[in-house]
Design a protein around this motif. Structure first.
Motif: not given
Length: 262
Positions: A26-55
């Motif tokens: 349970g505690s390991r799943f919660l830690a992994t979930l939080l890390d995954t959210i951070i990773v996804v958020l950073v990747q979304v930010i990078v994707l938005v920046v790259l999409a802006f450059l493509i535009n």
């Protein structure tokens, strides 16, 4: 259903066992979930920046070529960040990622020592297999099977995730440096060879007395330390309760400290 947490006892060279509370699923799943959210958020930010450059370059002669490069760069950044995120923070924070730090977990080696770069690389490269077929399917099954809730990455690297001990502040440490003998304690050290104790012996006693409130199997540890000292000094093993053992250790340390002052 909540699985019972396991305790890992690790033997020190002085034959004293220190207990670590093994992290549950349970505690390991919660830690992994939080890390995954951070990773996804950073990747979304990078994707938005790259999409802006493509535009920005949309409609230009080099638009198609530039877009292909942007997509390739994003794929590289996403891969490097996903794999490097865990390794970077485990090295920076001594076995902790932001998710583990928030939940209060830490990765250690099976002998209780901090993990190294090679072990962090192994356990995180194996994360891809643990994730199969989806949502850490193999990893969860392995954790259910393994007594210490280790996934394949932990088994391959020889690591373990444990509950992290609460940090000790400088103020707390200065208070704990003073060892007091209980006023009602009745301890007789007649014949005990204080002068034969080594610095390692005294450091072990002091470390136990300062941390005893945080240690598992506290009663067994006090008696075990005394038995180890008596055995090394060629004395018969003592017969006493946990409180008597702790009082005796405190009396030995105080006597040694007073002897050094003389």
């Amino acid at each position: 259903m909540t699985l019972p947490e396991e305790t890992l006892d690790i033997q020190t060279p002085e034959n004293v066992a220190f207990g670590y509370q093994v992290a549950g699923i349970g505690s390991r799943f919660l830690a992994t979930l939080l890390d995954t959210i951070i990773v996804v958020l950073v990747q979304v930010i990078v994707l938005v920046v790259l999409a802006f450059l493509i535009n920005i370059f949309h409609g230009s002669a080099l638009a198609d070529q530039f877009s292909a490069w942007i997509i390739a760069i994003f794929g590289l950044i996403a891969s490097l960040f996903y794999w490097g995120y865990y390794v970077f923070f485990e090295m920076l924070w001594n076995g902790q990622t932001p998710g583990k730090r928030w939940v209060g977990l830490r990765v250690i080696r099976m002998d209780g020592t901090p993990i190294t770069l090679s072990e962090s690389l192994i356990r995180n490269l194996a994360r891809l297999v643990d994730f199969l077929p989806a949502a850490y399917g193999i990893g969860v099954i392995t954790m259910f099977i393994d007594k210490q809730s280790r996934r394949l990455g932990d088994l391959a690297a020889g690591t373990l995730v444990v509950q992290d001990r609460a940090p000790i502040t400088i103020q707390e440490l200065s208070v704990k440096r003073t060892i007091h003998l209980r006023p009602w304690a009745n301890v007789a050290l007649d014949g005990f060879p204080i002068e034969r104790l080594t610095d390692n012996d005294l450091n072990l006693i002091e470390d136990f007395l300062q941390r005893r409130d945080q240690l598992t199997h506290r009663d067994q540890l006090a008696i075990q330390i005394l038995n180890t000292l008596h055995s090394r000094l060629g004395l018969p093993p003592p017969t006493m309760s946990r409180f008597e053992a702790e009082d005796t250790l405190a009396a030995i340390l105080l006597a040694a400290q007073n002897r050094d002052k003389e």
